[in-house]
Design a protein around this motif. Structure first.
Motif, PDB file in Angstrom:
ATOM      1  N   THR A 128       0.927  -1.343   0.040  1.00 13.35           N
ATOM      2  CA  THR A 128      -0.141   0.079   0.015  1.00 13.35           C
ATOM      3  C   THR A 128       0.795   1.171  -0.082  1.00 13.35           C
ATOM      4  N   GLY A 129       1.887   1.213   0.683  1.00  9.65           N
ATOM      5  CA  GLY A 129       2.831   2.474   0.908  1.00  9.65           C
ATOM      6  C   GLY A 129       3.375   2.618  -0.339  1.00  9.65           C
ATOM      7  N   VAL A 162      -0.906 -10.054  -2.681  1.00  8.87           N
ATOM      8  CA  VAL A 162      -1.709  -8.491  -3.220  1.00  8.87           C
ATOM      9  C   VAL A 162      -0.537  -7.448  -3.020  1.00  8.87           C
ATOM     10  N   GLY A 163       0.386  -7.562  -1.889  1.00  8.57           N
ATOM     11  CA  GLY A 163       1.187  -6.480  -1.582  1.00  8.57           C
ATOM     12  C   GLY A 163       2.332  -6.347  -2.694  1.00  8.57           C
ATOM     13  N   PHE A 209       2.925  -3.290  -5.000  1.00 12.61           N
ATOM     14  CA  PHE A 209       4.432  -3.008  -5.026  1.00 12.61           C
ATOM     15  C   PHE A 209       4.972  -2.590  -6.275  1.00 12.61           C
ATOM     16  N   ARG A 210       4.567  -3.706  -7.134  1.00 13.51           N
ATOM     17  CA  ARG A 210       5.086  -3.591  -8.888  1.00 13.51           C
ATOM     18  C   ARG A 210       4.304  -2.506  -9.188  1.00 13.51           C
ATOM     19  N   ILE A 211       3.117  -2.326  -9.322  1.00 14.54           N
ATOM     20  CA  ILE A 211       2.460  -1.019  -9.510  1.00 14.54           C
ATOM     21  C   ILE A 211       3.097   0.270  -9.074  1.00 14.54           C
ATOM     22  N   GLY A 212       3.234   0.128  -7.929  1.00 17.84           N
ATOM     23  CA  GLY A 212       3.588   1.297  -7.011  1.00 17.84           C
ATOM     24  C   GLY A 212       5.234   1.754  -7.571  1.00 17.84           C
ATOM     25  N   LEU A 213       5.883   0.792  -7.768  1.00 16.89           N
ATOM     26  CA  LEU A 213       7.351   1.153  -8.104  1.00 16.89           C
ATOM     27  C   LEU A 213       7.374   1.509  -9.706  1.00 16.89           C
ATOM     28  N   LEU A 214       6.485   1.007 -10.439  1.00 18.46           N
ATOM     29  CA  LEU A 214       6.638   1.437 -11.935  1.00 18.46           C
ATOM     30  C   LEU A 214       5.741   2.469 -12.167  1.00 18.46           C
TER      31      LEU A 214
END
Lengths: 301, 443
Positions: B327-328, B414-415, B419-424
């Motif tokens: 989430t973060g 899920v995390g 995480f992948r979405i957040g990083l990209l």
């Protein structure tokens, strides 16, 4: 015959309404330096990210080492992205060792190779430096060394020489040539067309998500060239048949545009027969720069 | 290279990078020193203030009816309200002197005066803290007069209490036999406590003996919450740094998001747990004196709860860590990341906020339901096992742990996608639609 190590087969990718790739297909052979060309936003980085399994294609398939793309292929691939960096607060050797260990090297081996590569890029003294102490050029060389230290069978380098001085550009080019000598494959994404002419065996040019040009560098240049010959001769140049135009470039140099379908050797024979003293005779190939500009402009038109 | 080796490589790097940070070292070793220094700043003035009040407080007594029969200064002794078991335990721990020192402030001396004028003059000269007059009609009226200085006086009621005890003692002593006198003065000398199990077995069950049963789940909850909150900070920071330093693509070209996430959780989680362990060790080293106290009180150690604490702690830690990191990572900066992860912090704190209800009914419906909810299972199961292991069926423990393990696996998956979405995602925070779309693609 060369074996393809990477095959893109009908790759399609869209980000919402924006189509990034439209059925791109081409192969990259083992042991070659392959130029991946295209203007900004053409879809090169998307294609590379699909190869590295960072993002997924909407359609099409990627074969690596003759097999459908798998996560465990990552250890045999290397990637230097265009948007890149290092952990700025850590020591250079720690960052390099980490990148090496992520590619399957043991920590001691990764550290040993990191030190060896720092020697190779003439930066042995920065091993214990914090990354944020490095100059831009130093950082660039450390990044390249970090990727190459695991000796990946296929390595994708996106603009590896940006920001480097000519001496360091030459150093990086030498590293790529060395990789080719060792049978390693390099996919080089660059906007420096002189590098493409100098280094690449084959190229693929993508524009607006489509593959526009694909083939050997020499063959592509010939394909896009006019039937022109550069002649260096002493004295004046006699009139010969099957020539459309002769342009005097001064200092005993002429550019000759041949008539449609005329083989160059016939013109040479005619010149010699007419008494010309020819020192140099070479078919002129279109520079990659011109081909790039032409293809991109045609695409926009 | 196996998946585990990738996780190990990430974990080793993250752990070493975290523990070498000056901020980490300062927090780990500096925090206890700071707390000790702070304690000293508070304790030193308090010590001297207490030392000053350690001299007995002298009160004058004008005993007109002669009820007390004082022939000279009388030390009224100590007036401790401390429970018997606690006193015994403190004495067994060698803390008897400390107890005496702590209670010395309650020490009163009563000095007889033959008349009011003498006592009055002594108080005016501040040789007394005050004086009492027991009038002739005291036996009939029960009234006495109290004189104190015209300044702030906090020991007035204590001194009256001490005089009251003394009066009771003298009145009874003269009229009944010693045994009766002792019981009237102190009806309950000591209590022997027993606890009866569901099988009818009788065990030693003093309140001090069961203190660990209460303390263990509380410590578990607090430690768990601190660990989750602290480690989430490290996790957020690590991810923000990677976005900032543009090493994301290099990482994702070397390991998949699940491996990176798991490695980060283990490495940074390990760093967080190490920090807490250092603090606990320091705390325990300074509190070793408590051990003989617990032994003397024959504390009842809830072994099942202790054994379950480790697997439940680790699993729940990974569960929350995975969700928080995922989430973060959707946040575009550290502050936004912490805001997004806040929802999990609050969820982790829920059992602590419901502690009163859970302690009152550790096997009630609320506790039983919460044992099966992954967000609350760990602390609630530990509380129930600690309170009364016989009320917690084995299938409840296994089921609860199973649900937690399953939820952790799902949470990590899920995390990892988030995480992948957040990083990209660069720049703006991805929309919910984009998150769902990317999650489908990553599937």
């Amino acid at each position: 015959m060369s074996t393809p190590v990477v095959i893109f087969d009908g790759i399609e990718k869209a980000y919402g309404q924006t189509v990034a790739l439209r059925g791109v297909s081409f192969d990259v052979n083992a042991g070659e330096i392959f130029g991946l060309l295209g203007p900004n936003g053409a879809g090169k980085s998307t294609l590379i990210r699909i190869l590295m399994d960072i993002i997924r294609a909407d359609k099409g398939r990627v074969l690596v080492f003759g097999e459908p793309r798998r996560r465990d292929h990552l250890d045999r691939l290397g990637y230097l992205p265009e948007e890149r960096g290092l952990y700025t607060k850590l020591a250079v050797i720690d960052v390099m060792t980490y990148f090496g260990s992520l590619k399957g090297l043991s920590r001691p081996e990764a550290k040993r190779r990191s030190l060896a590569w720092l020697e190779k890029v003439e930066l042995p003294h920065v091993a214990t430096w914090k990354v944020d102490r490095l100059s831009k050029g130093m950082s660039q060389k450390v990044q390249i060394a970090s990727i190459l230290l695991s000796d990946p069978e296929v390595c994708v380098l996106d603009e590896p020489t940006t920001g480097l001085d000519p001496v360091n550009v030459q150093m990086v080019q030498d590293l790529l040539v060395e990789r080719r000598r060792n049978g390693r494959t390099t996919i080089l994404s660059t906007h420096h067309m002189n590098q493409v002419e100098e280094l690449c065996d084959r190229v693929a040019l993508i524009n607006q998500g489509r593959l526009m040009v694909y083939g050997g560098v020499h063959e592509v240049r010939r394909r896009y060239s006019l039937p022109e010959i550069l002649v260096h001769a002493r004295g004046s140049l006699p009139q010969v048949p099957a020539v459309s135009r002769i342009t005097d470039q001064g200092e005993g140099s002429w550019k000759i545009l041949l008539s449609e379908g005329t083989p160059p050797h016939e013109v040479l024979a005619a010149l010699v027969a007419a008494g010309a003293s020819v020192d140099r005779f070479e078919p002129l190939l279109a520079p990659m720069e011109d081909i790039f500009v032409r293809v991109v402009k045609e695409g926009r038109a | 290279m196996s998946s585990w080796e990738k996780i190990k490589a990430v974990a080793t790097f993250e752990f070493l990078a975290a523990v070498k940070r000056p901020g980490y070292l300062i927090a780990t070793f500096g925090m206890p020193l700071f707390m000790a220094a702070y304690g000293a700043v508070v304790a030193v003035p308090a010590y001297y203030a207490e030392k000053g009040s350690r001299a007995p407080a002298v009160y004058g007594v004008v005993d007109e009816p002669g009820v007390l029969s004082l022939s000279g200064d009388l030390d009224a002794g100590k007036h401790s309200q401390i429970p018997e078991e606690m006193r015994q335990a403190l004495e067994a721990a060698g803390q008897g002197q400390a107890l005496d020192r702590a209670l010395a402030a309650d020490n009163f001396v009563f000095r007889p005066f033959t008349n009011r004028d003498e006592a009055h003059a002594a108080l005016a000269a501040r040789r007394l803290k005050g004086y009492f007059v027991i009038p002739q009609d005291y036996m009939r009226e029960g009234t006495l007069d109290s004189y104190t200085p015209d300044s702030f006086n906090v020991s007035g009621s204590d001194s009256r209490e001490a005089l009251s005890d003394l009066l009771r003692q003298r009145l009874v002593e003269q009229r009944v036999d010693p045994a009766m006198s002792a019981r009237i003065l102190k009806p309950i000398e000591r209590t022997r406590r027993f606890a009866v199990t569901t099988t009818g077995e009788v065990r030693d069950g003093g309140s001090t003996a069961s203190i660990v049963r209460f303390a263990l789940p509380l410590i578990f909850m607090i430690l768990f919450l601190i660990s989750v909150l602290m480690t989430s900070g490290y996790l957020m920071q690590g991810t923000a740094t990677e976005k900032e330093n543009k090493v994301v693509d290099v990482l994702l070209a070397s390991a998949n998001p699940d491996q990176i996430l798991a490695g980060k959780l283990l490495g940074l989680g390990g760093a967080g747990l190490l920090q807490i362990s250092v603090w606990l060790t320091m705390l325990m080293a300074t509190g070793l004196g408590v051990v003989p106290m617990l032994v003397s009180a024959r504390v009842d150690v809830p072994w099942l709860a202790l054994a379950l604490a480790v697997p439940f702690f680790v699993t729940a830690f990974l569960f929350f860590g995975g969700l928080m990191l995922g989430t973060g990572s959707l946040g575009t900066n550290m502050r936004e990341a912490q805001q997004l992860a806040m929802v999990w912090s609050l969820t982790a704190a829920a059992p602590l906020m419901m502690m009163a209800v859970l302690i009152r009914e550790p096997n009630g419906t609320a506790a039983k339901v919460m044992s099966w909810v992954p967000f609350t299972a760990a602390p609630v199961v530990i509380l129930r096992a600690s309170n009364d292991a016989s009320q917690l069926a084995w299938w409840e423990i296994a089921g609860s742990l199973g649900v937690l393990v399953l939820a952790t696996w799902v949470g990590l998956r899920v995390g990892a996608r988030l995480f992948r979405i957040g990083l990209l995602s660069a720049g703006a925070r991805p929309t919910l639609r984009e998150i769902v779309r990317q999650a489908r693609l990553a599937a």
